[in-house]
Design a protein around this motif. Structure first.
Motif, PDB file in Angstrom:
ATOM      1  N   LEU A   5       0.832  -1.204   0.000  1.00 46.53           N
ATOM      2  CA  LEU A   5       0.000   0.000   0.000  1.00 46.53           C
ATOM      3  C   LEU A   5       0.866   1.254   0.000  1.00 46.53           C
ATOM      4  O   LEU A   5       0.506   2.269  -0.601  1.00 46.53           O
ATOM      5  N   LYS A   6       2.007   1.174   0.642  1.00 47.37           N
ATOM      6  CA  LYS A   6       2.920   2.321   0.664  1.00 47.37           C
ATOM      7  C   LYS A   6       3.399   2.644  -0.749  1.00 47.37           C
ATOM      8  O   LYS A   6       3.437   3.813  -1.165  1.00 47.37           O
ATOM      9  N   GLN A   7       3.768   1.616  -1.514  1.00 44.02           N
ATOM     10  CA  GLN A   7       4.185   1.843  -2.898  1.00 44.02           C
ATOM     11  C   GLN A   7       3.050   2.483  -3.711  1.00 44.02           C
ATOM     12  O   GLN A   7       3.284   3.381  -4.516  1.00 44.02           O
ATOM     13  N   LEU A   8       1.830   2.002  -3.491  1.00 48.77           N
ATOM     14  CA  LEU A   8       0.683   2.567  -4.205  1.00 48.77           C
ATOM     15  C   LEU A   8       0.463   4.032  -3.827  1.00 48.77           C
ATOM     16  O   LEU A   8       0.160   4.864  -4.685  1.00 48.77           O
ATOM     17  N   ARG A   9       0.603   4.358  -2.549  1.00 53.23           N
ATOM     18  CA  ARG A   9       0.421   5.749  -2.116  1.00 53.23           C
ATOM     19  C   ARG A   9       1.459   6.654  -2.772  1.00 53.23           C
ATOM     20  O   ARG A   9       1.139   7.766  -3.211  1.00 53.23           O
ATOM     21  N   TYR A  10       2.693   6.195  -2.829  1.00 54.61           N
ATOM     22  CA  TYR A  10       3.747   7.002  -3.446  1.00 54.61           C
ATOM     23  C   TYR A  10       3.478   7.180  -4.938  1.00 54.61           C
ATOM     24  O   TYR A  10       3.670   8.268  -5.501  1.00 54.61           O
ATOM     25  N   PHE A  11       3.049   6.098  -5.593  1.00 48.07           N
ATOM     26  CA  PHE A  11       2.737   6.184  -7.018  1.00 48.07           C
ATOM     27  C   PHE A  11       1.594   7.164  -7.262  1.00 48.07           C
ATOM     28  O   PHE A  11       1.668   8.017  -8.156  1.00 48.07           O
ATOM     29  N   VAL A  12       0.511   7.068  -6.487  1.00 49.93           N
ATOM     30  CA  VAL A  12      -0.642   7.954  -6.661  1.00 49.93           C
ATOM     31  C   VAL A  12      -0.241   9.404  -6.420  1.00 49.93           C
ATOM     32  O   VAL A  12      -0.655  10.308  -7.163  1.00 49.93           O
ATOM     33  N   ALA A  13       0.562   9.648  -5.411  1.00 44.06           N
ATOM     34  CA  ALA A  13       1.009  11.016  -5.128  1.00 44.06           C
ATOM     35  C   ALA A  13       1.786  11.592  -6.305  1.00 44.06           C
ATOM     36  O   ALA A  13       1.565  12.739  -6.714  1.00 44.06           O
ATOM     37  N   ALA A  14       2.684  10.810  -6.873  1.00 45.37           N
ATOM     38  CA  ALA A  14       3.472  11.280  -8.013  1.00 45.37           C
ATOM     39  C   ALA A  14       2.597  11.485  -9.246  1.00 45.37           C
ATOM     40  O   ALA A  14       2.775  12.448 -10.006  1.00 45.37           O
ATOM     41  N   ALA A  15       1.627  10.585  -9.434  1.00 47.63           N
ATOM     42  CA  ALA A  15       0.744  10.696 -10.592  1.00 47.63           C
ATOM     43  C   ALA A  15      -0.133  11.934 -10.508  1.00 47.63           C
ATOM     44  O   ALA A  15      -0.408  12.600 -11.515  1.00 47.63           O
ATOM     45  N   GLU A  16      -0.598  12.264  -9.321  1.00 47.70           N
ATOM     46  CA  GLU A  16      -1.520  13.388  -9.162  1.00 47.70           C
ATOM     47  C   GLU A  16      -0.840  14.733  -9.350  1.00 47.70           C
ATOM     48  O   GLU A  16      -1.480  15.684  -9.816  1.00 47.70           O
ATOM     49  N   VAL A  17       0.427  14.839  -9.013  1.00 41.54           N
ATOM     50  CA  VAL A  17       1.112  16.137  -9.142  1.00 41.54           C
ATOM     51  C   VAL A  17       2.085  16.179 -10.312  1.00 41.54           C
ATOM     52  O   VAL A  17       2.563  17.245 -10.691  1.00 41.54           O
ATOM     53  N   ARG A  26       4.457  16.278  -0.467  1.00 39.52           N
ATOM     54  CA  ARG A  26       3.063  15.982  -0.129  1.00 39.52           C
ATOM     55  C   ARG A  26       2.972  14.835   0.862  1.00 39.52           C
ATOM     56  O   ARG A  26       2.158  14.888   1.804  1.00 39.52           O
ATOM     57  N   VAL A  27       3.753  13.773   0.646  1.00 42.89           N
ATOM     58  CA  VAL A  27       3.639  12.589   1.516  1.00 42.89           C
ATOM     59  C   VAL A  27       4.744  12.537   2.567  1.00 42.89           C
ATOM     60  O   VAL A  27       4.850  11.561   3.305  1.00 42.89           O
ATOM     61  N   HIS A  28       5.585  13.576   2.597  1.00 45.98           N
ATOM     62  CA  HIS A  28       6.634  13.704   3.620  1.00 45.98           C
ATOM     63  C   HIS A  28       7.581  12.510   3.616  1.00 45.98           C
ATOM     64  O   HIS A  28       7.839  11.876   4.643  1.00 45.98           O
ATOM     65  N   ILE A  29       8.092  12.210   2.434  1.00 47.59           N
ATOM     66  CA  ILE A  29       9.058  11.131   2.273  1.00 47.59           C
ATOM     67  C   ILE A  29      10.090  11.585   1.262  1.00 47.59           C
ATOM     68  O   ILE A  29       9.843  12.479   0.452  1.00 47.59           O
ATOM     69  N   SER A  30      11.253  10.970   1.270  1.00 43.17           N
ATOM     70  CA  SER A  30      12.337  11.415   0.394  1.00 43.17           C
ATOM     71  C   SER A  30      12.053  11.103  -1.073  1.00 43.17           C
ATOM     72  O   SER A  30      11.323  10.156  -1.386  1.00 43.17           O
ATOM     73  N   GLN A  31      12.649  11.902  -1.951  1.00 45.62           N
ATOM     74  CA  GLN A  31      12.496  11.657  -3.385  1.00 45.62           C
ATOM     75  C   GLN A  31      13.017  10.284  -3.800  1.00 45.62           C
ATOM     76  O   GLN A  31      12.353   9.592  -4.586  1.00 45.62           O
ATOM     77  N   PRO A  32      14.183   9.858  -3.320  1.00 46.07           N
ATOM     78  CA  PRO A  32      14.662   8.513  -3.706  1.00 46.07           C
ATOM     79  C   PRO A  32      13.698   7.400  -3.323  1.00 46.07           C
ATOM     80  O   PRO A  32      13.556   6.417  -4.060  1.00 46.07           O
ATOM     81  N   ALA A  33      13.021   7.561  -2.181  1.00 48.63           N
ATOM     82  CA  ALA A  33      12.076   6.518  -1.758  1.00 48.63           C
ATOM     83  C   ALA A  33      10.899   6.427  -2.728  1.00 48.63           C
ATOM     84  O   ALA A  33      10.444   5.331  -3.064  1.00 48.63           O
ATOM     85  N   ILE A  34      10.397   7.590  -3.194  1.00 46.07           N
ATOM     86  CA  ILE A  34       9.297   7.580  -4.150  1.00 46.07           C
ATOM     87  C   ILE A  34       9.764   7.019  -5.487  1.00 46.07           C
ATOM     88  O   ILE A  34       9.078   6.197  -6.110  1.00 46.07           O
ATOM     89  N   SER A  35      10.929   7.441  -5.943  1.00 44.70           N
ATOM     90  CA  SER A  35      11.472   6.923  -7.210  1.00 44.70           C
ATOM     91  C   SER A  35      11.637   5.414  -7.155  1.00 44.70           C
ATOM     92  O   SER A  35      11.295   4.695  -8.106  1.00 44.70           O
ATOM     93  N   ALA A  36      12.158   4.923  -6.036  1.00 42.60           N
ATOM     94  CA  ALA A  36      12.373   3.483  -5.889  1.00 42.60           C
ATOM     95  C   ALA A  36      11.040   2.726  -5.912  1.00 42.60           C
ATOM     96  O   ALA A  36      10.934   1.662  -6.537  1.00 42.60           O
TER      97      ALA A  36
END
Length: 305
Positions: A5-17, A26-36
């Motif tokens: 679910l965490k991966q999905l949240r990061y994906f949705v956050a990136a897709a929306e913006v 927005r999700v208060h996490i590092s850029q590398p974590a979202i990219s990964a």
């Protein structure tokens, strides 16, 4: 395939913006974590979800758009399950995003928001105004969970629940010779300029009112706003048609209007709620639909006569 679910949240956050940088804030996490997380999802799915633009962020691929709809749905279901597991399922908590046609919005939304908030103080009912086609696309994309709209040109994958019927009427300036008649035939006025609300679906419907009775306005002047039309009609520039009757019979500058019924048989519009066909509704969505039934079913529009 085991995504989180965490991966999905990061994906949705990136897709929306459309940006990893903005999503990280927005999700208060590092850029590398979202990219990964995005790379891991693409690897598991074996499809590219984003097109990476060197200077302008991210845009979704067709596969990414489809996955976004499913990811949003899954996250919503997970949230509902969490509420149920913690004993909060009897409460209506969180955001409810709904679309409403621009021509219905001023009549329905203010009272609906206020009364919904009174009943469900922990809920946040949010409305998006728009036209039929754009609201349907937002519904399909998961941006909204329901629409308040008319029963016009709805696709097969959208289920419509009627609430109330609104027959059309004519409005003219208060000083117009026909202003104080209870009702008139269309052919009594068609030689005067007809000010047409020129919006998707609306223009076809209003022209069909004449077509059903074998006539057509002699002169047609299209405008994109009912407020503009009301102002011009109040100053004697012609006449127009509408379905919802505002309590206020004045235009913005105070010039008066008169509402007159139509004697001819004319097609009424039915307004109601629309959702994706056979979609599983969350408790929040179900509460909103039920609330609309209670407040609006077979009742006058809240802001109308």
């Amino acid at each position: 395939m085991h995504f989180t679910l965490k991966q999905l949240r990061y994906f949705v956050a990136a897709a929306e913006v459309g940006s990893i940088t903005v999503a990280s804030r927005r999700v208060h996490i590092s850029q590398p974590a979202i990219s990964a997380a995005i790379v891991q999802l693409e690897t598991m799915l074996n499809v590219p979800l984003f097109i990476r633009h060197h200077a302008s962020g991210l845009s979704l691929t067709p596969e990414g758009q489809s996955f976004l709809r499913e990811a949003r749905s899954l996250l919503t279901h997970a949230h509902d399950l969490e509420l149920s597991a913690t004993g909060l399922s009897g409460q209506i908590v969180g955001s409810v995003e709904v679309g409403c046609m621009t021509t219905l919005y001023p009549f329905v939304v203010p009272a609906l928001r206020r009364r919904f908030k009174e009943k469900y103080p922990q809920a946040d009912l949010k409305f998006v105004a728009g036209h039929h086609a754009e609201l349907v696309e937002k519904l399909r994309g998961g941006d909204i969970v329901a629409i308040l709209c008319y029963d016009m040109e709805l696709p097969r994958d959208v289920a419509f629940e009627p609430l109330s019927s609104l027959p059309p009427y004519i409005f003219v300036a208060e000083r117009h010779p026909l202003a104080h008649r209870d009702a008139i035939h269309l052919n009594e006025i068609i030689k005067e300029p007809f000010l047409l609300l020129d919006l998707p679906s609306s223009r076809d419907y209003f022209m069909s009112v004449f077509g059903e009775n074998g006539c057509r306005p002699t002169r047609i002047a299209p405008f994109p706003s009912m407020d503009i039309i009301r102002s011009l009609v109040a100053h004697g520039e012609g006449y127009s048609l509408a379905n919802a009757r505002p309590r206020n019979k004045a235009s913005y500058d105070g010039s008066l209007l008169s509402y007159v019924a139509i004697k001819d048989p004319v097609p009424a519009l039915t307004y109601g709620t629309a959702q994706i066909l056979n979609a599983r509704a969350s408790p929040r969505t179900s509460a909103f639909i039920q609330f609309c039934r209670h407040l609006l079913k077979d009742q006058p529009l809240p802001g109308s006569e």
